[in-house]
Scaffold this motif. Sequence first.
Motif, short mmCIF file in Angstrom:
data_model
loop_
_atom_site.label_atom_id
_atom_site.label_comp_id
_atom_site.label_asym_id
_atom_site.label_seq_id
_atom_site.Cartn_x
_atom_site.Cartn_y
_atom_site.Cartn_z
N ASP A 16 0.82 -1.21 0.00
CA ASP A 16 0.00 0.00 0.00
C ASP A 16 0.86 1.26 0.00
OD1 ASP A 16 -2.17 -1.66 0.04
OD2 ASP A 16 -2.67 -1.33 2.14
N LEU A 17 1.94 1.25 0.77
CA LEU A 17 2.83 2.41 0.79
C LEU A 17 3.47 2.63 -0.57
CD1 LEU A 17 4.66 2.04 4.24
CD2 LEU A 17 2.78 3.57 3.67
N ALA A 18 3.85 1.53 -1.22
CA ALA A 18 4.43 1.64 -2.56
C ALA A 18 3.41 2.19 -3.55
CB ALA A 18 4.95 0.28 -3.02
N ALA A 19 2.15 1.72 -3.42
CA ALA A 19 1.10 2.22 -4.30
C ALA A 19 0.80 3.69 -4.02
CB ALA A 19 -0.17 1.37 -4.12
N MET A 20 0.89 4.09 -2.76
CA MET A 20 0.68 5.50 -2.42
C MET A 20 1.76 6.38 -3.04
SD MET A 20 -0.54 5.26 1.58
CE MET A 20 -0.91 7.01 1.77
N ARG A 21 2.98 5.88 -3.11
CA ARG A 21 4.06 6.63 -3.78
C ARG A 21 3.71 6.84 -5.26
NH1 ARG A 21 10.28 5.60 -1.80
NH2 ARG A 21 10.03 6.61 0.24
N ASP A 22 3.21 5.78 -5.90
CA ASP A 22 2.81 5.92 -7.30
C ASP A 22 1.68 6.93 -7.44
OD1 ASP A 22 4.64 3.99 -8.01
OD2 ASP A 22 3.19 2.35 -8.03
N ALA A 23 0.70 6.85 -6.51
CA ALA A 23 -0.48 7.72 -6.61
C ALA A 23 -0.13 9.18 -6.39
CB ALA A 23 -1.53 7.27 -5.59
N ILE A 24 0.70 9.45 -5.40
CA ILE A 24 1.03 10.85 -5.11
C ILE A 24 1.86 11.46 -6.23
CG2 ILE A 24 3.18 10.55 -3.79
CD1 ILE A 24 2.05 12.60 -1.78
#
Length: 917
Positions: free
Chosen positions: A96-104
């Motif tokens: 989830d943290l990795a996906a949040m990096r992509d999203a931001i």
Amino acid sequence: MNSCGAKSDLKAGKNTYTIYRLDALKKAGLSLEKLPYSIRILLENLLRNEDGLSVRKEDIEALAKWDAKKKSDKEIAFMPARVVMQDFTGVPAVVDLAAMRDAIRKMGGNPAKINPLQPAQLVVDHSVQVDSFGTATSLEENIKKEYERNVERYQFLRWGQQAFKDFSVVPPGTGIVHQVNLEYLASVVLTQKKDGALVACPDTLVGTDSHTTMINGLGVLGWGVGGIEAEAAMLGQPISMLIPEVVGFKLHGQLPEGTTATDLVLTVTQMLRKKGVVGKFVEFYGAGLDSLPLADRATIANMAPEYGATMGFFPVDQETLVYLKLTGRPEETVALVEAYCKEQGLFRTPQSPEPVYSDTLELDLGSVEASLAGPKRPQDRVPLKKSRRAFREALVTMVKAADESVDTKRLEPWFEGGKQPAPESFSSAGSLAQAVAVQAEPQSFQLQHGSVVIAAITSCTNTSNPAVMLGAGILAKKAVEKGLSVKPWVKTSLAPGSKVVMDYLKASNLLPSLEKLKFYLVGYGCTTCIGNSGPLPEAISQGINDKKLVAVSVLSGNRNFEGRVNPDVRANYLASPPLVVAYALAGTMDIDLQHDPLGKDQKGNPVYLKDIWPSQKEIHDAVKLVDAKMFSKQYSSVFDGDKFWKELKVPTGDTFAWQPDSTYVKHPPYFENMPVKPEALKDIKEARCLALLGDSVTTDHISPAGNISKKSPAAQYLMGKGVKPQDFNSYGSRRGNHEVMVRGTFANIRLRNLLAPGTEGGMTCLLPERSLTTIYDASVAYQQRKTPLVVIAGKEYGSGSSRDWAAKGPMLLGVKAVIAESFERIHRSNLIGMGILPLEFLPGQNWQSLGLTGEELFSFYGIAGDLKPGKKIKVTALDDKGTKEFQTVCRIDTPVELAYYQHGGILQYVLRQLLGK
């Protein structure tokens, strides 16, 4: 309240620290002497983090004025000092943290903002399985298979360790997270830099595993939360909570001869479950603590989820200091703990005044007796002396569930205390006397109802308590000397929580006896307790299933829910490590261990349990061999890992290079098409019921765990990706792939969905067609129709492990609301964290009393516009007979939880907050 006015210096050892003095509150006329110790630690946390926003003056005053006799509706913000994770829950958190990096980055922000702001520690302990057992090479073989199965996950964790700041990973094969935390990671009092000063404060934490509470035995405040809530804590969000009630549990006396810490904790669990402590703190006090070793305290604290409490807390005292020294903590750490806790009024002595509690109960330790718990709930304690009768009573129900043709009227001889009747006494199919001959080279034997096919010394609760582990070794030594052996149908395993265990088993010369009884080391991890028991030998598995036998497991764990331990085993009993060995010798649960022999010695004389049971003196003498050098040696290279770990190929970069063909780690869809600002809440209209459930539906029933059935939707997905059945691994190991997990949600083999009567497993009725199908396939059909879904359940919905996938999975299935009679604390929070609305029936009502069938169209009114914590939500249920209308209570309890729900979930909330900075 000005926190700056509470600042002061503290001299401890050679160093000087800044502290936030609790006695500064006295100047404001606030007395702390009668407050529970756990409340005092929370108070220091507020005082140190006062900022006028998350923590205000009135929050501190409200907590300082804690009223033991009044339940508070005041919300406070708790800021844990660190976050602890295990790999099953930790991998999806890092995903989830990795996906949040992509999203931001996609939304124009800086990916580096997605970074733990509180130290996060992950211990890989949930992936090793007991494939090989009973041999000297079992450990090596299991480790090799672990890496073959999990290389993608481990590469991902290694990437995370490099990409994220303040994120450390304890590699596989080191120990169980809670034991590593107890023996090494926790400091009781920690230091951190703040405004240029070295600040000393209580070590506090939250963890992504229910049994994080084990650390309460060391006087450390902490408890389990869902993975999504832990992610928010890592990203600097405080844990929102209501000021808790604190139940005092008074202990006095001493444990009698023949009992163990396991017997004590099963007794405590039963008492507290009966008392009702869900959502409350439990704090132990009384003279009994003076004779209770810290390892025993940790065993009791570990099982707080089983008795339903947020945590089971033991204050810091002299025994805490003794344990810190024993486990090799630096002298300056021990000196700081003693000086700080005494200065802050956090150090308990026999002379300390007893705090005032919301409620109390007490136990004379001398009344504890040898016990088990089962066959499917940890709070169902069974005295050893009554174990045979209790098993037979439970067996009738289990056999009937497996084979409705059984004539229960013909089972009465089983309750007369005699031997098992001959097979011909009952009907040939599915009777309690049913037996099957099994040829498992090099032996042949008979299996029948009650045969113990798994005996596992496993789990965090007991496997690093020296007294019970050495007790198991002593019992094994005496058994070997008497010529006893383990029955050939028993799968044995030894999976300690710490490498130190093997050091003291070797030092006491007890390991050879355990190995003689085939309790060889199989790995350092949770193994059997979380469903990683591995397959039974094929002939045994076939025999059990061909005759629908109720086979038994006995494990020294904390969880024995249906379908958890092994798909071939229906009855599961929790027991102390010595009793695990004893049942392996007996080979059956249908035995009275206090009166029936375990076997015969070399001369043909019967050998009873009392003949080989270790005395307290024998255990005490063996425990003396445990020393600080063992801990210092094993933890000197705790983050290094073995050769397999060191040789992993690790990707680099601030964002993760997702592999489209990976079946372990996949980019999750939570942030797809997410608007910069949240949309207004809407009422839920014309929802269909996906599952209609009874009481005590656990996260084991909801969240995918254990084996992946070859006939399941998850198996079809994996085979479509070219994965062979022998390479399926477990659901837990594939938690980083939402496609696997959503297909396994509600797919537990023991789940009974009353929309699909007569079935077990993930089945439902697709409406309005009324066609029987899998829950996953039904959800796909409903989502194509844009039909929202609801789950309806009874009491204690979501009890058990704090599995984030028990909330993530339903969200991905399209579930928008859950209506239940009551919720387990962590699961209710997790539902909100994933944008699912938890609703409770009004007191005295349930789906049965309201005449609901689950085939209605459900609409929910009062969500749009002005949703508030605790608001009444009107529900209408429409079917061909008309409309039923009833009220439910919105179980969003705090304003912060409401904010999470308004944003569609906690991760979306945090992402928007960081994007705005």
